[in-house]
Design an enzyme around this catalytic site. Sequence first.
Site, PDB file in Angstrom:
ATOM      1  N   CYS A 132       1.133  -1.534   0.199  1.00  0.00           N
ATOM      2  CA  CYS A 132       0.329  -0.158   0.042  1.00  0.00           C
ATOM      3  C   CYS A 132       1.039   0.816  -0.190  1.00  0.00           C
ATOM      4  O   CYS A 132       1.553   1.412  -0.908  1.00  0.00           O
ATOM      5  CB  CYS A 132      -0.745   0.394   1.109  1.00  0.00           C
ATOM      6  SG  CYS A 132      -2.487   0.672   0.868  1.00  0.00           S
ATOM      7  N   HIS A 219      -3.540  -4.560  -0.251  1.00  0.00           N
ATOM      8  CA  HIS A 219      -3.634  -4.963   2.114  1.00  0.00           C
ATOM      9  C   HIS A 219      -3.707  -6.548   1.930  1.00  0.00           C
ATOM     10  O   HIS A 219      -4.585  -6.895   2.640  1.00  0.00           O
ATOM     11  CB  HIS A 219      -4.250  -4.291   2.691  1.00  0.00           C
ATOM     12  CG  HIS A 219      -3.799  -2.987   3.036  1.00  0.00           C
ATOM     13  ND1 HIS A 219      -3.241  -3.208   4.597  1.00  0.00           N
ATOM     14  CD2 HIS A 219      -4.665  -1.770   2.451  1.00  0.00           C
ATOM     15  CE1 HIS A 219      -3.216  -1.729   4.112  1.00  0.00           C
ATOM     16  NE2 HIS A 219      -3.691  -0.416   3.300  1.00  0.00           N
ATOM     17  N   GLU A 221      -2.614  -8.210   3.968  1.00  0.00           N
ATOM     18  CA  GLU A 221      -2.615  -9.621   5.651  1.00  0.00           C
ATOM     19  C   GLU A 221      -4.747  -8.728   5.459  1.00  0.00           C
ATOM     20  O   GLU A 221      -5.174  -9.389   6.604  1.00  0.00           O
ATOM     21  CB  GLU A 221      -2.156  -8.307   6.582  1.00  0.00           C
ATOM     22  CG  GLU A 221      -2.543  -7.098   6.598  1.00  0.00           C
ATOM     23  CD  GLU A 221      -2.343  -5.858   5.284  1.00  0.00           C
ATOM     24  OE1 GLU A 221      -2.413  -4.793   6.204  1.00  0.00           O
ATOM     25  OE2 GLU A 221      -1.788  -6.450   4.697  1.00  0.00           O
TER      26      GLU A 221
END
Length: 290
Positions: A132, A219, A221
């Site tokens: 990001c 992102h 995660e």
Amino acid sequence: MIFMTVICTNGFSRPNTDPTASQQRTSILVLNLMPNKQGTEDQIISLFEETNLPIALTFMYPKSHVWRHGDQADLAENYVSLDDISDQYFDGLLVTGAPLEKLDFDDVDFWSEFNAIRDWSQTHTTTQLFTCWSAQAALYTDFRLPKINLEDKIFGVFENQLLGTSLPQWFQIPQSRFSAVDRTDVLNCPAVSILGDNQATGPFILKANNQNTLYVLGHPEYNADTLSTEYYRDLEKHQPVKAPENISLTAPQFAYAHWRCCSRYLYQEWVKQSFLLKENNSHEQKQLQF
């Protein structure tokens, strides 16, 4: 079985106190720039656990930045800074995003330190993965590719629409950002290849051709409810925000199952190649194969 595949040498979540436990594991240094340190730790640990690979994580912070979402002394006690590990070597460096897209890079209070960490990483880590905001920052640092500020937030789950790259066309990743990189700028930079692209988001996964570095403008995660949590948070703050695209706010698990598979693949391949490059002991000659 994925029990104890990941240990943490420090951090808020669950640091391991056995000094020998990290031996014979792929060592990953995580520069955590997100406001919610422990929440991001948990997301990253969980995703690394799903790779089923032996990994040792060390969490790092930028010492020149004042953490306004927690106690600075606690952060210094539980994380390392560049000063603490400047003479150490790691197999990989993972740098998170940060809610800084609307700032010019020079206005970021730890910008000088970010550049110092990036310079250090090129000789003290085998591979690097920026996500990001940090991906855009590293693209600017490495290749002077500018960050393009956007009025409307790129928000939702978007898939790769490119054919003929090492990533499958259906590869998906969550996005939550007010900035992008221009496709034409990237195409005019022969040192960078686009692995993932989307008409709505622009390039979102890129690779440095002569460095072992990936730039992921998203992102991987994120949990199933992270996008919806951000959406309702912004609504409560009366900020203009649209619902995230390509995901149901009431049943996010359907989209999540797909992108989680993609995120696991991304982390897994990155860690495997970090290990192989280390074993070959020639990352200058052998490049990251994505």
